[in-house]
Design a protein around this motif. Structure first.
Motif, PDB file in Angstrom:
ATOM      1  N   TRP A  36       0.847  -1.200   0.000  1.00  0.00           N
ATOM      2  CA  TRP A  36       0.000   0.000   0.000  1.00  0.00           C
ATOM      3  C   TRP A  36       0.878   1.244   0.000  1.00  0.00           C
ATOM      4  N   GLY A  37       1.899   1.219   0.857  1.00  0.00           N
ATOM      5  CA  GLY A  37       2.800   2.368   0.953  1.00  0.00           C
ATOM      6  C   GLY A  37       3.684   2.537  -0.266  1.00  0.00           C
ATOM      7  N   ASP A  38       3.778   1.495  -1.076  1.00  0.00           N
ATOM      8  CA  ASP A  38       4.707   1.486  -2.209  1.00  0.00           C
ATOM      9  C   ASP A  38       3.961   1.633  -3.548  1.00  0.00           C
ATOM     10  N   THR A  39       2.626   1.830  -3.489  1.00  0.00           N
ATOM     11  CA  THR A  39       1.832   1.942  -4.717  1.00  0.00           C
ATOM     12  C   THR A  39       1.306   3.361  -4.845  1.00  0.00           C
ATOM     13  N   TYR A  40       1.579   3.981  -5.988  1.00  0.00           N
ATOM     14  CA  TYR A  40       1.212   5.374  -6.195  1.00  0.00           C
ATOM     15  C   TYR A  40      -0.121   5.444  -6.933  1.00  0.00           C
ATOM     16  N   PHE A  41      -1.214   5.593  -6.177  1.00  0.00           N
ATOM     17  CA  PHE A  41      -2.527   5.785  -6.790  1.00  0.00           C
ATOM     18  C   PHE A  41      -2.609   7.223  -7.315  1.00  0.00           C
ATOM     19  N   ILE A  42      -3.083   7.340  -8.555  1.00  0.00           N
ATOM     20  CA  ILE A  42      -3.130   8.659  -9.180  1.00  0.00           C
ATOM     21  C   ILE A  42      -4.401   9.398  -8.750  1.00  0.00           C
ATOM     22  N   ASP A  43      -4.219  10.504  -8.034  1.00  0.00           N
ATOM     23  CA  ASP A  43      -5.349  11.408  -7.813  1.00  0.00           C
ATOM     24  C   ASP A  43      -4.783  12.819  -7.803  1.00  0.00           C
ATOM     25  N   GLY A  44      -5.636  13.813  -7.700  1.00  0.00           N
ATOM     26  CA  GLY A  44      -5.147  15.174  -7.811  1.00  0.00           C
ATOM     27  C   GLY A  44      -5.039  15.565  -9.272  1.00  0.00           C
ATOM     28  N   ALA A  45      -4.125  16.483  -9.562  1.00  0.00           N
ATOM     29  CA  ALA A  45      -4.025  17.028 -10.917  1.00  0.00           C
ATOM     30  C   ALA A  45      -3.499  15.975 -11.900  1.00  0.00           C
ATOM     31  N   ILE A  46      -4.203  15.821 -13.006  1.00  0.00           N
ATOM     32  CA  ILE A  46      -3.771  14.884 -14.051  1.00  0.00           C
ATOM     33  C   ILE A  46      -3.934  15.539 -15.421  1.00  0.00           C
ATOM     34  N   CYS A  47      -3.245  14.943 -16.408  1.00  0.00           N
ATOM     35  CA  CYS A  47      -3.471  15.354 -17.798  1.00  0.00           C
ATOM     36  C   CYS A  47      -4.791  14.723 -18.237  1.00  0.00           C
ATOM     37  N   ASP A  48      -5.711  15.544 -18.763  1.00  0.00           N
ATOM     38  CA  ASP A  48      -7.022  15.044 -19.162  1.00  0.00           C
ATOM     39  C   ASP A  48      -6.917  14.093 -20.364  1.00  0.00           C
ATOM     40  N   SER A  49      -5.843  14.234 -21.134  1.00  0.00           N
ATOM     41  CA  SER A  49      -5.683  13.407 -22.344  1.00  0.00           C
ATOM     42  C   SER A  49      -5.092  12.034 -22.051  1.00  0.00           C
ATOM     43  N   CYS A  50      -4.019  11.999 -21.235  1.00  0.00           N
ATOM     44  CA  CYS A  50      -3.329  10.722 -21.067  1.00  0.00           C
ATOM     45  C   CYS A  50      -3.367  10.213 -19.632  1.00  0.00           C
ATOM     46  N   GLY A  51      -3.877  11.007 -18.692  1.00  0.00           N
ATOM     47  CA  GLY A  51      -4.031  10.536 -17.320  1.00  0.00           C
ATOM     48  C   GLY A  51      -2.773  10.581 -16.481  1.00  0.00           C
ATOM     49  N   THR A  52      -1.694  11.094 -17.031  1.00  0.00           N
ATOM     50  CA  THR A  52      -0.445  11.130 -16.276  1.00  0.00           C
ATOM     51  C   THR A  52      -0.576  12.166 -15.146  1.00  0.00           C
ATOM     52  N   PRO A  53      -0.032  11.861 -13.942  1.00  0.00           N
ATOM     53  CA  PRO A  53      -0.142  12.828 -12.847  1.00  0.00           C
ATOM     54  C   PRO A  53       0.685  14.076 -13.127  1.00  0.00           C
TER      55      PRO A  53
END
Ligand code: ZN
Ligand code: ZN
Length: 243
Positions: A36-53
């Motif tokens: 859990w501590g080692d997995t980066y769940f994407i939330d917050g600001a992202i690129c709307d096109s590709c989803g990259t944080p």
């Protein structure tokens, strides 16, 4: 009720395993505390096109990363659940290994959360086809397994064989070595049997991991050429760009 009983029996026979490292864990369909501590769940600001944080806070604006600004992808919007790194990378390896089908369920749940905006406007879910060379080493297409699970849980239609790999079959005579290699590589096509399933429809392409997005772009272009109204993408893991 029967389903609950069945789930209870399955739990008794197979204690929940961490979807990332495979150790027994209390958390059902989840991660052990280390992962859990080692997995980066994407939330917050992202690129709307590709989803990259993206760096910075999510202010509700539609943000586009530099790379998508310079070379817009073939699809419109894209989302990803985790960054392909650490625990996220191990989850993908467990999924690719193929003997951890239990991994598909939590992954699909995470993807449904990450892709909620896109799923609301999706008519049909289409998985990226398995690369031909991988058919020998893997029993199943993990993108289709994820697509089926997401479709089942959201009541959205899926057509697992809509996109297929085909061999290019041009005459090799007169071709350079590189042209021959290219000619022998797989191409992706819309299966003519199912083409009507995407005409004027909003398509959501599904894959387990997106690296450069090249395969996803090919899939999106094929769907658009075949008459899809819009194409969006949803993946579990995204290789993050340094931006
Ligand atoms: Zn773990
Ligand atoms: Zn982007």
């Amino acid at each position: 009720m029967l389903a609950n009983m069945f789930n209870g029996l399955v739990r008794a026979a197979y204690p929940p395993l961490c979807v990332s490292c495979g150790v027994e864990t209390e958390a059902e369909n989840g991660l052990c505390s280390d992962c859990w501590g080692d997995t980066y769940f994407i939330d917050g600001a992202i690129c709307d096109s590709c989803g990259t944080p993206l760096i910075g806070e999510d202010m509700g604006d539609e943000l586009i990363c530099d790379s998508c600004t310079h070379a817009p992808p073939a699809w419109i919007q894209g989302r990803a659940s985790v960054v392909y790194d650490g625990g996220g990378r191990r989850i993908i390896l467990a999924l690719k290994h193929g003997d951890r089908l239990d991994v598909v369920i939590p992954l699909a749940e995470w993807m449904i959360k990450s892709g909620a905006d896109l799923l609301r406007k999706t008519d049909v879910i289409i998985p990226v086809p398995l690369h031909r060379s991988r058919l020998f080493t893997r029993k199943y297409n993990q993108a289709a397994a994820l697509g089926n699970q997401i479709a089942k849980r959201t009541n959205i239609q899926t057509v697992p064989d809509l996109l297929i790999r085909t061999k290019r079959t041009k005459m090799q005579k007169g071709m350079s070595r590189n042209e021959r290699l290219e000619n022998q590589s797989d191409a992706i096509q819309v299966n003519p049997r199912f083409v009507q399933m995407i005409v004027d429809k909003n398509v959501l392409l599904i894959d387990d991991v997106m690296t450069t997005g090249a395969t996803m772009s090919t899939c999106a272009n094929e769907c658009i050429s075949a008459g899809a109204a819009t194409v969006n993408t949803l993946v579990f893991a995204r290789v993050a760009r340094d931006e």
